[in-house]
Design a protein around this motif. Sequence first.
Motif, PDB file in Angstrom:
ATOM      1  N   LYS A 121     -28.885 -15.321   8.197  1.00 18.76           N
ATOM      2  CA  LYS A 121     -27.801 -16.228   8.563  1.00 18.76           C
ATOM      3  C   LYS A 121     -27.069 -15.808   9.841  1.00 18.76           C
ATOM      4  O   LYS A 121     -26.698 -16.652  10.654  1.00 18.76           O
ATOM      5  N   HIS A 122     -26.860 -14.493  10.008  1.00 20.71           N
ATOM      6  CA  HIS A 122     -26.029 -14.008  11.113  1.00 20.71           C
ATOM      7  C   HIS A 122     -26.746 -13.006  12.021  1.00 20.71           C
ATOM      8  O   HIS A 122     -26.126 -12.448  12.922  1.00 20.71           O
ATOM      9  N   LEU A 130     -22.074  -8.122  11.162  1.00 20.34           N
ATOM     10  CA  LEU A 130     -21.353  -7.046  10.484  1.00 20.34           C
ATOM     11  C   LEU A 130     -19.983  -7.495  10.014  1.00 20.34           C
ATOM     12  O   LEU A 130     -19.527  -7.092   8.933  1.00 20.34           O
ATOM     13  N   LEU A 131     -19.309  -8.342  10.787  1.00 25.45           N
ATOM     14  CA  LEU A 131     -18.015  -8.859  10.348  1.00 25.45           C
ATOM     15  C   LEU A 131     -18.161  -9.758   9.123  1.00 25.45           C
ATOM     16  O   LEU A 131     -17.356  -9.689   8.198  1.00 25.45           O
ATOM     17  N   SER A 136     -17.093 -10.307   3.475  1.00 27.86           N
ATOM     18  CA  SER A 136     -17.543 -10.820   2.177  1.00 27.86           C
ATOM     19  C   SER A 136     -17.288  -9.810   1.054  1.00 27.86           C
ATOM     20  O   SER A 136     -17.283 -10.167  -0.108  1.00 27.86           O
ATOM     21  N   GLY A 137     -17.077  -8.543   1.401  1.00 23.72           N
ATOM     22  CA  GLY A 137     -16.747  -7.533   0.397  1.00 23.72           C
ATOM     23  C   GLY A 137     -17.963  -7.008  -0.340  1.00 23.72           C
ATOM     24  O   GLY A 137     -19.098  -7.342  -0.043  1.00 23.72           O
ATOM     25  N   VAL A 141     -22.249   0.533   1.147  1.00 25.45           N
ATOM     26  CA  VAL A 141     -23.532   1.078   1.593  1.00 25.45           C
ATOM     27  C   VAL A 141     -24.466  -0.037   2.039  1.00 25.45           C
ATOM     28  O   VAL A 141     -25.291   0.136   2.926  1.00 25.45           O
ATOM     29  N   HIS A 142     -24.310  -1.193   1.457  1.00 29.26           N
ATOM     30  CA  HIS A 142     -25.062  -2.380   1.834  1.00 29.26           C
ATOM     31  C   HIS A 142     -25.008  -2.579   3.346  1.00 29.26           C
ATOM     32  O   HIS A 142     -25.967  -2.975   3.982  1.00 29.26           O
ATOM     33  N   ARG A 143     -23.871  -2.247   3.957  1.00 26.61           N
ATOM     34  CA  ARG A 143     -23.666  -2.448   5.385  1.00 26.61           C
ATOM     35  C   ARG A 143     -24.611  -1.591   6.224  1.00 26.61           C
ATOM     36  O   ARG A 143     -25.043  -2.009   7.285  1.00 26.61           O
ATOM     37  N   LEU A 144     -24.943  -0.410   5.762  1.00 32.66           N
ATOM     38  CA  LEU A 144     -25.853   0.451   6.523  1.00 32.66           C
ATOM     39  C   LEU A 144     -27.244  -0.164   6.591  1.00 32.66           C
ATOM     40  O   LEU A 144     -27.873  -0.174   7.646  1.00 32.66           O
ATOM     41  N   VAL A 145     -27.734  -0.682   5.485  1.00 30.89           N
ATOM     42  CA  VAL A 145     -29.076  -1.264   5.456  1.00 30.89           C
ATOM     43  C   VAL A 145     -29.108  -2.511   6.345  1.00 30.89           C
ATOM     44  O   VAL A 145     -30.036  -2.688   7.145  1.00 30.89           O
ATOM     45  N   LEU A 146     -28.091  -3.352   6.259  1.00 33.51           N
ATOM     46  CA  LEU A 146     -28.002  -4.523   7.123  1.00 33.51           C
ATOM     47  C   LEU A 146     -27.894  -4.094   8.587  1.00 33.51           C
ATOM     48  O   LEU A 146     -28.548  -4.660   9.461  1.00 33.51           O
TER      49      LEU A 146
END
Length: 198
Positions: A121-122, A130-131, A136-137, A141-146
């Motif tokens: 999507k982004h 990343l924003l 979305s909360g 750790v999910h953020r590192l993989v993304l």
Amino acid sequence: ARGRPLAECPSSDDGVSSIEGLTLPAVVLLGALGAAMPLTDALAAACGAARVTRRSERVEAHVEPLQRTLGAIFEGRSAADAAQATAVRDFGARIDVTQPDPVAPSDVAVGWQSTLLLAAKHGDDFTRCLLANANSGGDNVHRLVLGALVGADCGASRIPSELKRGLAHAEAIEREIGAFVASRVKRSRDKAGGAEAL
């Protein structure tokens, strides 16, 4: 773990099948693919990295789709296209990018699907991606993989400097990551060549 062999230290209970388990494999895959390591060796190194902290078949089952998605990005596909290709292969359909941004759960299977949705999507805009993920909360750790997927797509030089400026201990972090990746890559190559593992 004092006095125990390293191989006996990782956790193996039900609570270890979280998206967090893909953190070290993502870092190793970035290093291995960046070094043009053969895909089978990169996968072996990444699975070995997953076993550093946990024993989880569910986590290891997601290392291969992560490797495949990152591999597609390294071959020139965008993060959004690579996420869609993974969704088609693994779930039988493209991702509906009109759905709301998901709250990132801890569970590795649902967390991986959330990662693919956000990348699809982004993924064409590093900062927006990343924003959207942060807003979305859910599991941090999910953020590192993304970030691994979208960062591999845009490259370090195109990550906005305001997102890197002021990062505490940035040079030390970079050295530590480099040393970890090098050790996993070397271990995998040693095993492939029949040499004794580290």
